[in-house]
Design a protein around this motif. Structure first.
Motif, mmCIF file in Angstrom:
data_model
loop_
_atom_site.group_PDB
_atom_site.id
_atom_site.type_symbol
_atom_site.label_atom_id
_atom_site.label_comp_id
_atom_site.label_asym_id
_atom_site.label_seq_id
_atom_site.Cartn_x
_atom_site.Cartn_y
_atom_site.Cartn_z
ATOM 1 N N PHE A 151 51.687 81.161 112.501
ATOM 2 C CA PHE A 151 52.519 80.335 111.632
ATOM 3 C C PHE A 151 51.673 79.254 110.975
ATOM 4 C CE2 PHE A 151 54.943 76.459 110.861
ATOM 5 C CZ PHE A 151 55.975 76.935 110.070
ATOM 6 N N LYS A 152 51.857 79.087 109.667
ATOM 7 C CA LYS A 152 51.184 78.001 108.955
ATOM 8 C C LYS A 152 52.067 77.612 107.773
ATOM 9 C CE LYS A 152 46.817 76.504 107.031
ATOM 10 N NZ LYS A 152 45.410 76.835 106.832
ATOM 11 N N GLU A 153 52.363 76.307 107.671
ATOM 12 C CA GLU A 153 53.173 75.815 106.557
ATOM 13 C C GLU A 153 52.641 74.463 106.111
ATOM 14 O OE1 GLU A 153 57.833 75.119 105.277
ATOM 15 O OE2 GLU A 153 57.378 76.060 107.183
ATOM 16 N N THR A 154 52.707 74.233 104.801
ATOM 17 C CA THR A 154 52.198 73.004 104.204
ATOM 18 C C THR A 154 53.276 72.376 103.331
ATOM 19 O OG1 THR A 154 49.949 73.885 104.169
ATOM 20 C CG2 THR A 154 50.389 72.028 102.720
ATOM 21 N N LYS A 155 53.367 71.055 103.377
ATOM 22 C CA LYS A 155 54.302 70.296 102.541
ATOM 23 C C LYS A 155 53.538 69.156 101.870
ATOM 24 C CE LYS A 155 58.293 72.040 104.275
ATOM 25 N NZ LYS A 155 59.374 72.637 103.587
ATOM 26 N N LYS A 156 54.109 68.669 100.763
ATOM 27 C CA LYS A 156 53.501 67.598 99.986
ATOM 28 C C LYS A 156 54.250 66.296 100.210
ATOM 29 C CE LYS A 156 54.099 67.650 95.457
ATOM 30 N NZ LYS A 156 53.931 67.944 94.018
ATOM 31 N N MET A 157 53.506 65.174 100.215
ATOM 32 C CA MET A 157 54.117 63.853 100.335
ATOM 33 C C MET A 157 53.390 62.880 99.434
ATOM 34 S SD MET A 157 53.009 62.810 104.170
ATOM 35 C CE MET A 157 51.393 63.211 104.804
ATOM 36 N N LEU A 158 54.059 61.776 99.123
ATOM 37 C CA LEU A 158 53.523 60.807 98.179
ATOM 38 C C LEU A 158 53.502 59.411 98.800
ATOM 39 C CD1 LEU A 158 52.560 60.189 95.286
ATOM 40 C CD2 LEU A 158 54.961 59.959 94.647
ATOM 41 N N LEU A 159 52.299 58.835 98.862
ATOM 42 C CA LEU A 159 52.117 57.474 99.363
ATOM 43 C C LEU A 159 52.011 56.532 98.168
ATOM 44 C CD1 LEU A 159 51.406 55.291 101.460
ATOM 45 C CD2 LEU A 159 49.044 56.108 101.390
ATOM 46 N N ILE A 160 52.905 55.554 98.101
ATOM 47 C CA ILE A 160 52.907 54.576 97.013
ATOM 48 C C ILE A 160 52.759 53.184 97.616
ATOM 49 C CG2 ILE A 160 54.236 53.537 95.152
ATOM 50 C CD1 ILE A 160 55.626 56.190 94.763
ATOM 51 N N LYS A 161 51.724 52.475 97.203
ATOM 52 C CA LYS A 161 51.493 51.117 97.711
ATOM 53 C C LYS A 161 51.765 50.099 96.631
ATOM 54 C CE LYS A 161 48.445 52.017 101.480
ATOM 55 N NZ LYS A 161 47.258 51.635 102.180
#
Length: 103
Positions: free
Chosen positions: A93-103
């Motif tokens: 099993f391998k899964e990837t998701k995207k996220m956004l860091l805003i400072k």
């Protein structure tokens, strides 16, 4: 900091979208590990964070975990704003998701 939030055994692997997203400076990543036939001990789990160039920036988890639902809180206060990817790998099993860091 990983914590098991449910010991109910899920039927399939699952990697949820982080919350909140976008985030500043921390976010929670939730995933599920099922019980697989023939495997009585925990499953080897690898959770990593990559930057937008594909470079690994953090290895959050690398250990055997029993079946259940888990949550990891990632504090990104030492990282710059931008798009990051998190990947959960366990066996095939391998899964990837995207996220956004805003400072």
């Amino acid at each position: 900091s990983i914590k098991q939030i449910s010991s109910e055994v899920p039927e399939t692997f699952s990697l949820s979208q982080n919350y909140p997203n976008p985030f500043n400076p921390s976010t929670k990543i939730r995933f599920q590990i099922p019980l697989l036939r023939g495997v009585s001990e925990g499953r080897g789990v690898l959770l990593k964070i990559y930057n937008s160039l594909g470079k690994e920036v953090s290895e959050l988890e690398n250990q055997a975990l029993p079946p259940g639902t888990y949550e990891y809180e990632w504090n990104a206060s030492d990282y710059s704003s931008g798009v990051y990817f998190y990947t959960l790998t366990s066996g095939t099993f391998k899964e990837t998701k995207k996220m956004l860091l805003i400072k």
